[in-house]
Design a protein around this motif. Structure first.
Motif, PDB file in Angstrom:
ATOM      1  N   ARG A 109       0.834  -1.208   0.000  1.00  0.00           N
ATOM      2  CA  ARG A 109       0.000   0.000   0.000  1.00  0.00           C
ATOM      3  C   ARG A 109       0.864   1.250   0.000  1.00  0.00           C
ATOM      4  O   ARG A 109       0.487   2.273  -0.565  1.00  0.00           O
ATOM      5  CB  ARG A 109      -0.919  -0.006   1.219  1.00  0.00           C
ATOM      6  CG  ARG A 109      -2.032  -1.030   1.044  1.00  0.00           C
ATOM      7  CD  ARG A 109      -3.013  -0.992   2.198  1.00  0.00           C
ATOM      8  NE  ARG A 109      -4.084  -1.954   1.942  1.00  0.00           N
ATOM      9  CZ  ARG A 109      -4.686  -2.656   2.882  1.00  0.00           C
ATOM     10  NH1 ARG A 109      -4.356  -2.480   4.145  1.00  0.00           N
ATOM     11  NH2 ARG A 109      -5.637  -3.498   2.573  1.00  0.00           N
ATOM     12  N   ARG A 112       1.615   2.401  -3.277  1.00  0.00           N
ATOM     13  CA  ARG A 112       0.434   2.868  -4.008  1.00  0.00           C
ATOM     14  C   ARG A 112       0.094   1.970  -5.194  1.00  0.00           C
ATOM     15  O   ARG A 112      -0.208   2.431  -6.289  1.00  0.00           O
ATOM     16  CB  ARG A 112       0.628   4.308  -4.489  1.00  0.00           C
ATOM     17  CG  ARG A 112       0.820   5.253  -3.332  1.00  0.00           C
ATOM     18  CD  ARG A 112       0.889   6.691  -3.771  1.00  0.00           C
ATOM     19  NE  ARG A 112       1.434   7.529  -2.709  1.00  0.00           N
ATOM     20  CZ  ARG A 112       0.787   7.819  -1.588  1.00  0.00           C
ATOM     21  NH1 ARG A 112      -0.422   7.365  -1.390  1.00  0.00           N
ATOM     22  NH2 ARG A 112       1.355   8.573  -0.671  1.00  0.00           N
ATOM     23  N   ARG A 115      -5.545  -1.441  -5.831  1.00  0.00           N
ATOM     24  CA  ARG A 115      -6.196  -2.263  -4.809  1.00  0.00           C
ATOM     25  C   ARG A 115      -6.195  -3.744  -5.147  1.00  0.00           C
ATOM     26  O   ARG A 115      -5.896  -4.588  -4.315  1.00  0.00           O
ATOM     27  CB  ARG A 115      -7.656  -1.822  -4.675  1.00  0.00           C
ATOM     28  CG  ARG A 115      -7.922  -0.924  -3.511  1.00  0.00           C
ATOM     29  CD  ARG A 115      -9.406  -0.614  -3.476  1.00  0.00           C
ATOM     30  NE  ARG A 115     -10.140  -1.675  -2.789  1.00  0.00           N
ATOM     31  CZ  ARG A 115     -10.424  -1.645  -1.479  1.00  0.00           C
ATOM     32  NH1 ARG A 115     -10.047  -0.619  -0.768  1.00  0.00           N
ATOM     33  NH2 ARG A 115     -11.089  -2.615  -0.914  1.00  0.00           N
ATOM     34  N   VAL A 118      -2.797  -5.276  -4.724  1.00  0.00           N
ATOM     35  CA  VAL A 118      -2.466  -5.414  -3.299  1.00  0.00           C
ATOM     36  C   VAL A 118      -3.149  -6.655  -2.741  1.00  0.00           C
ATOM     37  O   VAL A 118      -2.527  -7.498  -2.093  1.00  0.00           O
ATOM     38  CB  VAL A 118      -2.897  -4.164  -2.504  1.00  0.00           C
ATOM     39  CG1 VAL A 118      -2.764  -4.415  -1.008  1.00  0.00           C
ATOM     40  CG2 VAL A 118      -2.064  -2.955  -2.904  1.00  0.00           C
TER      41      VAL A 118
END
Lengths: 359, 296
Positions: A109, A112, A115, A118
């Motif tokens: 995270r 960056r 989502r 991740v």
């Protein structure tokens, strides 16, 4: 300077690194090269500077002198968050306020990443660590071994160029530690990342490492494959720290691979290099390299002081005529049964199994 | 196993007193000097001229003047708490993480030292500093930055300044106590995983110190809300807070029912805040090994 990128075999290079704390030298002029994909252990007693070296590679300590390169780039002035390495802390340092999933996803995270990536990578590494179903738990709800795995997954998920491990198994009990050693080695082969592993446990270092750097008082005494160090320790400290050793004092009579050292009036065989005839010398012999023999020119007379049965092996404590203690390890139980405490025996060894060591 | 299970109930029954006896002296004292007076005051606020009535509360609720005092009390307390937090957190961080171990004791001494002086003296000191012919005005006049003395006293700013000065050690010490138990390697781990200095603070240091922040804020807020001396000395008659109002009703106007009523309102609000605070903490404590609960 080695070339950057795939061409270079070297992933970490320390050159003349020193670190002082006040008046004390923590690390003194240390040079070390770690190859791509290699498992290297820094082995030494507590306070020998091994953790300081690890923390300098991680960026948590600044060297007073010397250079540190990771993948060809000088990193001395790079803060920890911008170094391509990750550290597994001795205490694991899991974030107590975050779930296991959030702990592992922490590094991704910060980069960056999207989502979905991740989530996908975090789940993949949780699975790799055998923690698929633990994502929603908090660190306090896990056992020591599970916390250890979370710490590993949290570091490895970032795919660092080097993984630094600071006595990561130190807090686990013996049985679990042995199992985690096997898992750790498998994991390292699987991910193919270089590991630099700090430990004071010689068995752990031998079991895991491609190469071991034996350290004492801020310097590296010997850096080689574990077997090489075990077979040919260069100093008395190394001989005693990596495995057990008998160290006998004597005087060099002949040099070379079939050299002779006079010990307690006997001409004993030894590999002698770096010493000249007439020099005083210390000879290191592993307990399992001692042989019992009745008599001869190269047989050292001793007295049996004690005999200890250890299951798969046994140990006989001897004392030479000069009063030096010796330890003999054997595996043939009939040999043990033939020995009596106080009995006079003779021991000898092969020249290639006895080495002159520096003090 | 079975023997232990059989023994457990008996041990537990005897255990209540065995574990709680150290609380007894303090409990007795609290009952006598805190709970008993409160129980005596409560009926007072429901009685006017010997008859039960809600008149006191009707007049408190119906009169805008009381609302303005309550509002000012809260506003001053909240502002003072926030300023204490903003000023106090960095001091606590410095105290725990940055200062050399050999100097730590001295910094603690400096933080605690003001507590050895009475709040009256410390508030009076601000009169000397902020007064018409005080140090600040004399200095500014001397430098030619102003032509006439500024009116620095007897306003809300002066009260907040005084309260912050008096309360800040409580904030610093409470946060430092919690931060001391936050393993420094957690912050290193955050850096190691790619967080910058600011990210590490926001995602690791601050959340883990939150129990201390909440406890410190609550403590300071409660002390501000009930403080009398500082607002009285630095706020002047026009900036009344609840504690001044209560004192006035009891000691000057001799309107005991009204004084008791305001006191009860103050207590009710304070209890409400304790309750809310506990709820916030117990919810947070799930993830942080119950550190939050340990604070109360």
């Amino acid at each position: 300077m080695p070339q950057r990128g795939e061409m270079s075999e070297t992933i970490v290079r320390l050159e003349g690194v020193s670190k002082r704390y006040g008046a004390a030298d923590a690390v003194r002029d240390v040079s070390l090269v770690v190859r791509r994909g290699e498992f290297v252990s820094l082995l030494g007693p507590s306070g020998c500077g091994k953790s300081t070296i690890l923390r300098m590679i991680g960026g948590f300590e600044q060297p007073d002198a010397g250079a540190i390169e990771i993948d060809g780039a000088d990193v001395v002035d790079v803060p920890p968050n911008r170094r391509p390495v990750n550290l597994v802390f001795q205490s694991y340092a899991l974030f107590p306020h975050l779930s296991v999933f959030d702990n592992v996803a922490f590094g991704l995270r910060r980069k960056r990443l999207p989502r979905s990536e991740v989530g996908e990578r975090t789940r993949r590494f949780l699975a790799l660590a055998g923690l698929e179903s633990f994502g929603d738990r908090y660190p306090a709800q896990l056992s020591g071994g599970q916390q250890q795995r979370v710490a590993l997954a949290r570091a490895l998920v970032n795919q660092p160029k080097v993984l630094l491990l600071d006595e990561p198994l130190g807090a686990l009990d013996l049985k679990l530690r042995k199992r985690m050693q096997v898992e750790l080695k498998q994991l390292q082969r699987e991910v193919g990342i270089s590991f630099i592993y700090v430990t004071h446990d010689q068995d752990e270092a031998l079991a895991l490492s491609d190469r071991i750097a034996v350290m004492n008082q801020g310097t590296i005494l010997q850096y080689d494959a574990g077997r090489e160090i075990y077979d040919r320790p260069r100093t008395e400290f190394v001989a005693n720290f990596l495995g057990e050793a008998n160290v006998l004092r004597g005087r060099v009579l002949a040099t070379g691979p079939a050299g002779i050292v006079e010990i307690a009036g006997k001409s004993m065989p030894a590999t002698v290099d770096g010493a000249r005839p007439g020099d005083a010398a210390s000879v290191a012999i592993r307990p399992e390299s001692l042989e019992l023999r009745a008599e001869g020119a190269d047989v050292l007379p001793c007295v049996v002081e004690d005999r200890v049965f250890l299951g798969s092996s046994f140990v006989v404590y001897l004392r030479t005529a000069a009063g030096e203690p010796l330890m003999l390890r054997g595996f043939d139980r009939r040999q043990l049964d033939g020995l009596r405490t106080g009995e006079a025996v003779g021991v000898t060894w092969r020249a290639d199994l006895a080495h002159v060591v520096a003090p | 196993m079975t023997a232990a299970a059989a023994m457990a109930p008996g041990r537990r029954r005897r255990g209540v007193l065995r574990e709680t006896w150290p609380l007894l002296p303090a409990m007795v004292l609290l009952l006598l000097v805190f709970v008993l007076p409160l129980l005596l005051i409560l009926p007072e606020s429901f009685t006017v001229d010997g008859k039960p009535t809600l008149a006191v509360y009707e007049s408190i609720v119906g009169d805008g003047y009381y609302w303005s005092v309550i509002g000012r009390s809260f506003w001053i307390s909240i502002l003072s708490t926030l300023v204490c937090l903003v000023l106090g957190f960095p001091v606590a961080y410095y105290l725990v993480r940055l200062v050399a171990p050999s100097r730590k004791r001295w910094v603690y001494m400096i933080v605690i030292a003001p507590l050895f002086t009475s709040a009256v003296i410390r508030s009076l000191a601000w009169l000397v500093i902020l007064g018409r012919r005080g140090i600040v005005n004399e200095g500014l006049l001397g430098l030619g930055l102003i032509d006439a003395p500024l009116r620095l006293l007897y306003n809300e700013t002066a009260v907040v300044t005084g309260l912050v000065y008096i309360m800040i050690p409580f904030m610093v010490l409470t946060i430092a106590a919690v931060l001391e138990n936050v393993d420094g390697s957690l912050e290193e781990a955050a850096r190691d995983l790619g967080a910058g200095a600011f990210g590490t603070f926001c995602r690791v240091t601050f959340p883990l110190t939150l129990p201390g922040v909440l406890a410190g804020s609550f403590l300071v807020f409660a002390l501000c809300l009930s403080s009398y001396v500082t607002p009285a000395l630095l706020g002047g008659g026009r900036n009344k807070v609840m504690a001044m109002l209560i004192f006035e009703q009891f000691m000057r106007v001799f309107n005991w029912p009204l004084g008791a009523g305001i006191a009860c309102v103050l207590l009710a609000v304070t209890l409400l805040i304790i309750w809310g605070y506990n709820r916030v903490l117990s919810r947070r404590a799930v993830g942080s090994r119950g550190e939050g609960e340990a604070m109360l």
